[in-house]
Design an enzyme around this catalytic site. Structure first.
Site, PDB file in Angstrom:
ATOM      1  N   GLU A 127       0.905  -1.117   0.006  1.00 28.49           N
ATOM      2  CA  GLU A 127      -0.017  -0.001  -0.190  1.00 28.49           C
ATOM      3  C   GLU A 127       0.894   1.252  -0.027  1.00 28.49           C
ATOM      4  OE1 GLU A 127      -2.790  -0.794  -1.006  1.00 28.49           O
ATOM      5  OE2 GLU A 127      -2.618  -2.697  -0.232  1.00 28.49           O
ATOM      6  N   HIS A 130       1.579   1.963  -3.465  1.00 28.23           N
ATOM      7  CA  HIS A 130       0.740   2.689  -4.088  1.00 28.23           C
ATOM      8  C   HIS A 130       0.775   4.256  -3.914  1.00 28.23           C
ATOM      9  CE1 HIS A 130      -2.026  -0.011  -6.014  1.00 28.23           C
ATOM     10  NE2 HIS A 130      -2.106  -1.088  -5.130  1.00 28.23           N
TER      11      HIS A 130
HETATM   12 ZN   LIG Z   1      -2.513  -2.866  -4.848  1.00 25.29          ZN
END
Ligand SMILES: [Zn+2]
Length: 136
Positions: A127, A130
């Site tokens: 994450e 991201h």
């Molecule tokens: Zn992802």
């Protein structure tokens, strides 16, 4: 509120900006959306629900942990992982660390430092990628 999942790589490949107190409703939406997908998704970043803010949510045992502006301050035990993503099809390889220490703000905007290992550490690293606009 449960939001729909963004799958547009052009949107997801842009870096997110620092989250502020005004983004707490977004953090709540991210929590709700991960909760709705919890059976097939270990974590989620705010850009996956349409907002480029540095907020992530991960499953940590039975609960969902939301982190604003997460920063990796220590890492150890590198390994090669293979990961899937709710926003992308298929699986990709990534270098991950078995043990990490993360500095972040909680939902009360209070600074926290957490140590994580294994699956939750892997989800946090995915994450955090991201947030940087890195798709894996
Ligand atoms: Zn992802």
């Amino acid at each position: 509120m449960v939001k729909s999942i963004v799958r547009d790589p052009a949107f997801l490949e842009e870096k997110s900006v620092t989250a502020t107190r005004e983004d707490l409703p977004l953090a709540e939406d991210l929590y709700d959306t991960l909760k709705a997908h919890r059976l097939h998704c270990a974590g989620m970043a705010a850009n996956m629900i349409g907002h480029r803010k540095a907020i992530i949510a991960v499953q940590n045992g039975a609960r969902i942990l939301v982190m604003l502006n997460p920063e990796l301050i220590m890492k150890g035990g590198p390994y090669e992982a293979e990961e899937g993503c709710l926003s992308l099809d298929g699986q990709r390889k990534a270098l991950r660390y078995q043990h990490i220490t993360v500095k972040y703000l909680d939902m009360k905007m209070e600074p926290q430092v957490g140590m994580f290992s294994g699956m939750v550490a892997q989800a946090i690293q995915h994450e955090m990628d991201h947030v940087q606009g890195i798709l894996i």
